[in-house]
Design an enzyme around this catalytic site. Structure first.
Site, mmCIF file in Angstrom:
data_model
loop_
_atom_site.group_PDB
_atom_site.id
_atom_site.type_symbol
_atom_site.label_atom_id
_atom_site.label_comp_id
_atom_site.label_asym_id
_atom_site.label_seq_id
_atom_site.Cartn_x
_atom_site.Cartn_y
_atom_site.Cartn_z
ATOM 1 N N LYS A 1 0.819 -1.212 0.000
ATOM 2 C CA LYS A 1 0.000 0.000 0.000
ATOM 3 C C LYS A 1 0.860 1.272 0.000
ATOM 4 C CE LYS A 1 -0.561 1.730 4.595
ATOM 5 N NZ LYS A 1 -0.391 0.873 5.755
ATOM 6 N N HIS B 1 1.023 -3.495 14.412
ATOM 7 C CA HIS B 1 1.617 -2.428 13.599
ATOM 8 C C HIS B 1 1.613 -1.186 14.477
ATOM 9 C CE1 HIS B 1 2.831 -0.040 10.241
ATOM 10 N NE2 HIS B 1 1.712 0.635 10.181
ATOM 11 N N GLU C 1 6.658 -5.911 8.216
ATOM 12 C CA GLU C 1 5.961 -5.354 7.053
ATOM 13 C C GLU C 1 6.425 -3.922 6.757
ATOM 14 O OE1 GLU C 1 1.812 -7.741 8.242
ATOM 15 O OE2 GLU C 1 1.989 -5.585 8.555
HETATM 16 C C1 LIG Z 1 0.780 0.710 6.366
HETATM 17 C C2 LIG Z 1 1.092 -0.579 6.967
HETATM 18 C C3 LIG Z 1 2.424 -1.047 7.004
HETATM 19 C C4 LIG Z 1 3.592 -0.232 6.488
HETATM 20 O O1 LIG Z 1 3.836 0.871 7.272
HETATM 21 P P1 LIG Z 1 5.161 1.721 7.054
HETATM 22 O O2 LIG Z 1 5.073 2.772 8.081
HETATM 23 O O3 LIG Z 1 5.091 2.268 5.663
HETATM 24 O O4 LIG Z 1 6.313 0.828 7.252
HETATM 25 C C5 LIG Z 1 2.662 -2.286 7.558
HETATM 26 N N1 LIG Z 1 1.661 -3.050 8.045
HETATM 27 C C6 LIG Z 1 0.380 -2.644 8.016
HETATM 28 C C7 LIG Z 1 -0.665 -3.542 8.571
HETATM 29 C C8 LIG Z 1 0.053 -1.399 7.476
HETATM 30 O O5 LIG Z 1 -1.221 -1.002 7.471
#
Ligand SMILES: *Cc1c(COP(=O)(O)O)cnc(C)c1O
Length: 421
Positions: A58, A186, A256
């Site tokens: 995303k 997250h 992630e």
């Molecule tokens: C947006 C998101 C990420 C990535 O976040 P960053 O700050 O770009 O590293 C990882 N995991 C989930 C579930 C997300 O929604």
């Protein structure tokens, strides 16, 4: 490295001069450095050995970026059917995808099942029922609530099971004969320090124990995203210390990262369409104003959401040559819409006078969410990590020698893909 980017920008602008005025000449554009992604990946493996990155699509789903990461062996965090399609379209094994959206539609689960994507997150009871109906054999990862009050963007306000609900969720999953095998969290985008990760890891240990007591076989810990450039090594060090014990020895650890991989690879170029010089007494009070072709409703969304400070640089070789005043000039910079919120930066110093028709470049623009607005085109992919000194910038469209790096096979691939489309 930035010399290569400048060459790519200049060559794109030179093309305009050769071809005469056309509409594209007024569009903002990106130049992407694949080498930047390569360096970030090397850095990840050095400081986070044993943590397998699943790139959060995303953040930026530009196909050459996804393809490069696929070649490097990362997994992918997909939040939607479209994102799964983009990744699967590159020939990536569905086993390398986590469908990391805890609140999914029935049809997206059907898609995942048919595509062989067999790993997803959940954080509420109703989601378990949906999964039971549409993808009952999927392996499940419980997304727990993690909170970083200092993060730039806090996603846990939207997702994540509170501690009190964990037991009921695990029990219900048992009753439905669903396979919970991991925990994720997250902490939000842009973590300032390791604290929120450490707290969440501690919590995850507790969830592992609870789940195992209920008969779930736990084997996956997912650290989510939120990693930033400036404090990556420091956070990685703290995480290495915390991941050592408390989890079953065969636990696989993944993360992630999104912006960590995408942000620094993209440089945006914007054209100055108009300029207001302050006249009379106002000249002492307010900086001159520049109006450019991209703003907070496009590539500069982060200015609104994350209060990011933005630093423009004048593109070398912009028009007017020497006919500009030298020395630092102060400006405010505005986007193209008529909305007065559309201010990219209130006050910034540029190394010389800026004139209408000049181009400004902005580094670190690869992690912008577009929320439906169209994205500027990437006009060149360069590779500052390429060892091929022989190739010339002719592959960028002009016969300029390049010190290091060149447009890579990826560009050829992009060309092929656009022919197919
Ligand atoms: C947006 C998101 C990420 C990535 O976040 P960053 O700050 O770009 O590293 C990882 N995991 C989930 C579930 C997300 O929604």
């Amino acid at each position: 490295m930035s010399r290569l980017i400048d060459l790519a920008i200049e060559s794109h602008l030179l093309n305009f001069k050769h071809n005469g005025l056309n509409a594209a000449e007024d569009d903002p554009f990106f130049v992407m450095d694949l080498g930047e992604v390569t360096r970030q990946h090397r850095r990840w493996r050095l400081h986070m050995p044993g943590v397998h990155p699943f790139y959060a699509v995303k953040c930026n789903s530009d196909p050459p970026l996804l393809r490069l990461l696929a070649e490097k062996g990362t997994g992918f965090d997909c939040a939607s059917v479209e994102e799964m399609r983009s990744v699967l379209g590159l020939g990536v094994d569905p086993a390398r995808i986590i469908f990391a959206n805890p609140c999914k539609s029935a049809s997206s689960l059907v898609f995942a099942r048919q595509a062989g994507v067999n790993l997803t997150t959940f954080d509420n009871l109703d989601e378990l029922e949906t999964i039971k109906s549409y993808h009952p054999d999927c392996r499940l990862v419980l997304r727990i609530f993690a909170y970083d009050k200092d993060a730039l963007l806090n996603l846990s306000q939207k997702f994540g099971a509170p501690e009190e609900s964990v037991l009921s969720l695990l029990q219900r999953a048992r009753e439905l004969d669903l396979n919970v095998m991991g925990v994720s969290f997250h902490v939000g985008t842009g973590a300032c320090n390791a604290m929120p990760y450490l707290l969440a890891i501690q919590q995850a240990k507790g969830v592992f124990e609870q789940a195992q007591k209920l008969g779930h076989r736990m084997s996956l810990l997912d650290l989510g995203g939120g990693f930033q450039d400036y404090n990556f090594e420091q956070i990685a060090r703290s995480l290495r210390g915390a991941l050592g014990d408390g989890f079953p020895s065969d636990t696989r650890i993944i993360a992630e990262p999104g912006r960590y991989y995408a942000r620094s690879a993209y440089t945006l170029a914007c054209k100055v369409m108009s300029r207001r010089r302050q006249i009379g007494s106002l000249a002492k009070l307010k900086p001159d104003m520049l109006y450019q072709n991209d703003g907070v409703y496009g590539s500069f969304m982060n200015v609104l959401i994350e209060k990011e400070t933005i630093q423009p640089f004048l593109v070398p070789g912009s028009r007017h040559g020497s006919k500009r005043q030298s020395g630092p000039h102060c400006y405010s910079i505005w986007g193209p819409t008529c909305d007065s919120v559309d201010c990219v930066v209130n006050q910034t110093i540029i190394e010389s006078e800026v004139k209408v028709g000049d181009w400004l470049k902005y580094k670190n623009m690869g992690a912008t969410q577009f929320n439906g607005f169209s994205k500027p085109r990437v006009v060149a992919y360069v590779d500052s990590e390429s060892q091929d000194y022989q190739k010339e910038a002719s592959c960028l469209g002009i016969p300029l020698p390049v010190e290091k790096g060149c447009v890579e096979s990826i560009t050829a691939w992009v060309a092929q893909e656009s022919l197919k489309a």
